[in-house]
Design a protein around this motif. Structure first.
Motif, PDB file in Angstrom:
ATOM      1  N   LEU A 100       0.823  -1.201   0.000  1.00 57.67           N
ATOM      2  CA  LEU A 100       0.000   0.000   0.000  1.00 57.67           C
ATOM      3  C   LEU A 100       0.864   1.260   0.000  1.00 57.67           C
ATOM      4  O   LEU A 100       0.596   2.207  -0.747  1.00 57.67           O
ATOM      5  CB  LEU A 100      -0.935   0.004   1.212  1.00 57.67           C
ATOM      6  N   LEU A 101       1.925   1.280   0.781  1.00 51.51           N
ATOM      7  CA  LEU A 101       2.812   2.443   0.802  1.00 51.51           C
ATOM      8  C   LEU A 101       3.466   2.676  -0.556  1.00 51.51           C
ATOM      9  O   LEU A 101       3.620   3.819  -0.993  1.00 51.51           O
ATOM     10  CB  LEU A 101       3.881   2.286   1.874  1.00 51.51           C
ATOM     11  N   LEU A 102       3.831   1.629  -1.244  1.00 50.33           N
ATOM     12  CA  LEU A 102       4.411   1.793  -2.574  1.00 50.33           C
ATOM     13  C   LEU A 102       3.408   2.409  -3.547  1.00 50.33           C
ATOM     14  O   LEU A 102       3.758   3.272  -4.349  1.00 50.33           O
ATOM     15  CB  LEU A 102       4.919   0.455  -3.116  1.00 50.33           C
ATOM     16  N   ARG A 103       2.149   2.019  -3.448  1.00 47.95           N
ATOM     17  CA  ARG A 103       1.126   2.629  -4.304  1.00 47.95           C
ATOM     18  C   ARG A 103       0.910   4.092  -3.940  1.00 47.95           C
ATOM     19  O   ARG A 103       0.746   4.939  -4.809  1.00 47.95           O
ATOM     20  CB  ARG A 103      -0.184   1.851  -4.204  1.00 47.95           C
ATOM     21  N   ILE A 104       0.922   4.406  -2.649  1.00 46.56           N
ATOM     22  CA  ILE A 104       0.727   5.788  -2.205  1.00 46.56           C
ATOM     23  C   ILE A 104       1.867   6.683  -2.685  1.00 46.56           C
ATOM     24  O   ILE A 104       1.639   7.776  -3.195  1.00 46.56           O
ATOM     25  CB  ILE A 104       0.595   5.849  -0.669  1.00 46.56           C
ATOM     26  N   VAL A 105       3.096   6.223  -2.524  1.00 42.82           N
ATOM     27  CA  VAL A 105       4.273   7.021  -2.898  1.00 42.82           C
ATOM     28  C   VAL A 105       4.262   7.367  -4.383  1.00 42.82           C
ATOM     29  O   VAL A 105       4.744   8.424  -4.780  1.00 42.82           O
ATOM     30  CB  VAL A 105       5.560   6.272  -2.499  1.00 42.82           C
ATOM     31  N   ARG A 106       3.705   6.511  -5.184  1.00 37.79           N
ATOM     32  CA  ARG A 106       3.645   6.774  -6.620  1.00 37.79           C
ATOM     33  C   ARG A 106       2.657   7.886  -6.963  1.00 37.79           C
ATOM     34  O   ARG A 106       2.741   8.479  -8.025  1.00 37.79           O
ATOM     35  CB  ARG A 106       3.270   5.513  -7.375  1.00 37.79           C
ATOM     36  N   GLN A 107       1.706   8.193  -6.072  1.00 36.94           N
ATOM     37  CA  GLN A 107       0.663   9.166  -6.377  1.00 36.94           C
ATOM     38  C   GLN A 107       0.666  10.411  -5.508  1.00 36.94           C
ATOM     39  O   GLN A 107       0.062  11.404  -5.874  1.00 36.94           O
ATOM     40  CB  GLN A 107      -0.716   8.509  -6.244  1.00 36.94           C
ATOM     41  N   SER A 108       1.278  10.356  -4.345  1.00 35.24           N
ATOM     42  CA  SER A 108       1.140  11.441  -3.379  1.00 35.24           C
ATOM     43  C   SER A 108       2.468  11.795  -2.736  1.00 35.24           C
ATOM     44  O   SER A 108       3.317  10.922  -2.564  1.00 35.24           O
ATOM     45  CB  SER A 108       0.176  11.018  -2.262  1.00 35.24           C
ATOM     46  N   PRO A 109       2.614  13.049  -2.343  1.00 34.21           N
ATOM     47  CA  PRO A 109       3.812  13.409  -1.576  1.00 34.21           C
ATOM     48  C   PRO A 109       3.755  12.768  -0.194  1.00 34.21           C
ATOM     49  O   PRO A 109       2.675  12.568   0.365  1.00 34.21           O
ATOM     50  CB  PRO A 109       3.735  14.928  -1.490  1.00 34.21           C
ATOM     51  N   VAL A 110       4.896  12.443   0.340  1.00 31.36           N
ATOM     52  CA  VAL A 110       4.979  11.876   1.680  1.00 31.36           C
ATOM     53  C   VAL A 110       5.915  12.732   2.518  1.00 31.36           C
ATOM     54  O   VAL A 110       6.732  13.470   1.981  1.00 31.36           O
ATOM     55  CB  VAL A 110       5.473  10.409   1.660  1.00 31.36           C
ATOM     56  N   SER A 111       5.796  12.627   3.819  1.00 36.92           N
ATOM     57  CA  SER A 111       6.655  13.374   4.733  1.00 36.92           C
ATOM     58  C   SER A 111       7.425  12.402   5.603  1.00 36.92           C
ATOM     59  O   SER A 111       6.927  11.332   5.954  1.00 36.92           O
ATOM     60  CB  SER A 111       5.816  14.283   5.633  1.00 36.92           C
TER      61      SER A 111
END
Length: 83
Positions: A33-44
């Motif tokens: 899930l984190l890999l999918r999120i990182v591809r679409q959204s900025p992370v902190s």
């Protein structure tokens, strides 16, 4: 990578947890899930400890770590093209 806060709208947009993943999406689901999120959204990143993690010897991840991780990683490479 843990703990983390996720927006409900983002989880819905991504389709939630991937239950088609090996082990019905119940092992390493957070990494996928984190890999999918990182591809679409900025992370902190917060460069300091925010909690204490407790690792239990009896947990399924701990007991089957090497064999299950190899299977999951192979699936990630083949199906999701993250690498």
């Amino acid at each position: 990578m843990a703990p983390r806060l996720l927006k409900t709208a983002m989880l819905r947009e991504l389709g939630g947890w991937n239950t088609a993943a090996p082990f019905a999406g119940r092992l390493y689901e957070d990494l996928e899930l984190l890999l999918r999120i990182v591809r679409q959204s900025p992370v902190s990143f917060v460069p300091k400890p925010l909690y204490h993690r407790r690792i239990r010897r009896g947990s399924i991840t701990h007991r089957q770590r090497q064999e299950t991780y190899i299977k999951w990683e192979s699936w990630m490479r083949d199906k999701l093209d993250f690498y």
